[in-house]
Design a protein around this motif. Structure first.
Motif, PDB file in Angstrom:
ATOM      1  N   HIS A 253      19.486  54.963 -50.268  1.00  0.00           N
ATOM      2  CA  HIS A 253      20.407  54.434 -49.259  1.00  0.00           C
ATOM      3  C   HIS A 253      19.755  53.315 -48.454  1.00  0.00           C
ATOM      4  O   HIS A 253      20.392  52.303 -48.151  1.00  0.00           O
TER       5      HIS A 253
ATOM      6  N   HIS B 268      20.706  49.043 -47.621  1.00  0.00           N
ATOM      7  CA  HIS B 268      20.759  48.375 -46.320  1.00  0.00           C
ATOM      8  C   HIS B 268      19.700  47.278 -46.215  1.00  0.00           C
ATOM      9  O   HIS B 268      19.933  46.262 -45.546  1.00  0.00           O
TER      10      HIS B 268
ATOM     11  N   ASP C 282      23.296  57.595 -43.783  1.00  0.00           N
ATOM     12  CA  ASP C 282      24.072  57.790 -45.012  1.00  0.00           C
ATOM     13  C   ASP C 282      23.768  59.151 -45.625  1.00  0.00           C
ATOM     14  O   ASP C 282      24.674  59.852 -46.093  1.00  0.00           O
TER      15      ASP C 282
ATOM     16  N   GLY D 227      19.774  54.356 -43.741  1.00  0.00           N
ATOM     17  CA  GLY D 227      19.708  55.194 -44.933  1.00  0.00           C
ATOM     18  C   GLY D 227      19.758  56.667 -44.583  1.00  0.00           C
ATOM     19  O   GLY D 227      20.402  57.458 -45.281  1.00  0.00           O
TER      20      GLY D 227
ATOM     21  N   SER E 275      26.522  54.225 -50.408  1.00  0.00           N
ATOM     22  CA  SER E 275      26.298  53.443 -49.187  1.00  0.00           C
ATOM     23  C   SER E 275      27.294  52.298 -49.078  1.00  0.00           C
ATOM     24  O   SER E 275      27.770  51.972 -47.984  1.00  0.00           O
TER      25      SER E 275
END
Length: 300
Positions: A257, A261, A42, A39, A99
């Protein structure tokens, strides 16, 4: 970019059937660290986009704080700041799209974040977002009721007196214990129904029930790890709120973000992912300026 969805109202209100329920994986604390790391990557890759998208958070936070202070309802300042996080999973849908595009090797931009409005599941996202808004409003009403039951209907005094009343009296300790315990229940409900719901709706064009069911399955499969994730989210939001909410310009996109993930680590990938509807290219002419800036309005 056009912000309108080309289908009819019934198409917008429901999402496509995602078929068999996806498999749920076991998560570990290392997965949480990895999700936060990805994250952060990103966020560093598109920091201006993420900050612009999330700048509204500190602005609204400051407005809320000023409103609370201005009307001498200090008891609601903490519930407002804490409860505002209940809306975060919905407000971060644009960050999930950034993302997702970066994951597939595409070049993300702020306009791509707005492209989620073209998703067939956008109606479902709005429905679940509305549910989170209702949960937020119920939390605020509950927090107010707890304060009134503890200290009565008298308005709070100045900040030093209010803090002394809350931190140094038995009634204040009771308020903290009952308030935090009740807030924990609201936070758990929000976590369970939205842990991976919005990324799933974006990624698989799932409906509300499929998304919430999958989110509940993720939490049931990983109760300890997801509880740790909840603590991490709460701690980061508190840290981001301390300097006049300005830290949320980093914390909110980071968590948004990272949530994408975490979803990737928790839910089986779709072997046949649906394609996000793309707008058809529109020719622009110099004579159309500045009307061409409002392309969505022209296409409507």
């Amino acid at each position: 970019m056009a912000l309108s969805y080309s289908g009819n109202a019934s198409d917008l209100a429901r999402a496509a059937d995602i078929g068999p329920a996806p498999a749920i994986y076991t998560l570990t604390p290392s997965d949480l660290r990895d999700a936060l790391r990805l994250g952060w990557d990103d966020f560093k890759a598109v920091p201006s986009h993420a900050v612009i998208l999330c700048l509204i958070y500190p602005v609204i936070g400051i407005v809320l704080a000023r409103t609370v202070l201005g009307y001498s309802i200090l008891p609601l300042l903490f519930p407002l700041a804490a409860g505002f996080a209940l809306l975060g999973p919905f407000a971060a849908i644009g960050l999930y799209e950034l993302s997702r595009r970066r994951e597939t090797g595409e070049d993300p931009s702020a306009w791509h974040a707005l492209g989620v409005t073209r998703s067939p599941s956008f109606g479902a996202m709005l429905a679940l977002g509305l549910a989170l808004l209702v949960l937020f409003l119920v939390w605020i009403a509950t927090a107010q009721a707890i304060y009134v039951s503890t200290f009565g209907n008298a308005p709070a005094a100045a900040i030093p007196s209010f803090l002394s009343q809350v931190l140094t009296t038995p009634q204040g300790w009771q308020l903290i214990a009952v308030g935090c315990g009740t807030g924990l229940i609201f936070a758990l409900v929000a976590l369970c129904i939205s842990a991976v719901s919005f990324p799933l709706m974006l990624d698989r064009h799932a409906g509300v029930m499929d998304a919430v069911t999958t989110s509940l399955r993720v939490v049931a499969r990983n109760p300890v790890t997801m509880a740790m994730w909840g603590v991490i989210v709460a701690a980061l939001l508190v840290l981001g709120s301390l300097p006049f909410f300005l830290g949320l310009t980093v914390v909110i996109p980071l968590l948004g973000h990272a949530t994408w993930h975490l979803y990737r680590k928790a839910v089986e990938r779709n072997p046949n992912p649906p394609v996000m509807p793309e707008r058809s290219p529109t020719r622009r002419y110099a004579a159309d300026f500045p009307v061409s800036l409002f392309q969505g309005r022209r296409e409507d």
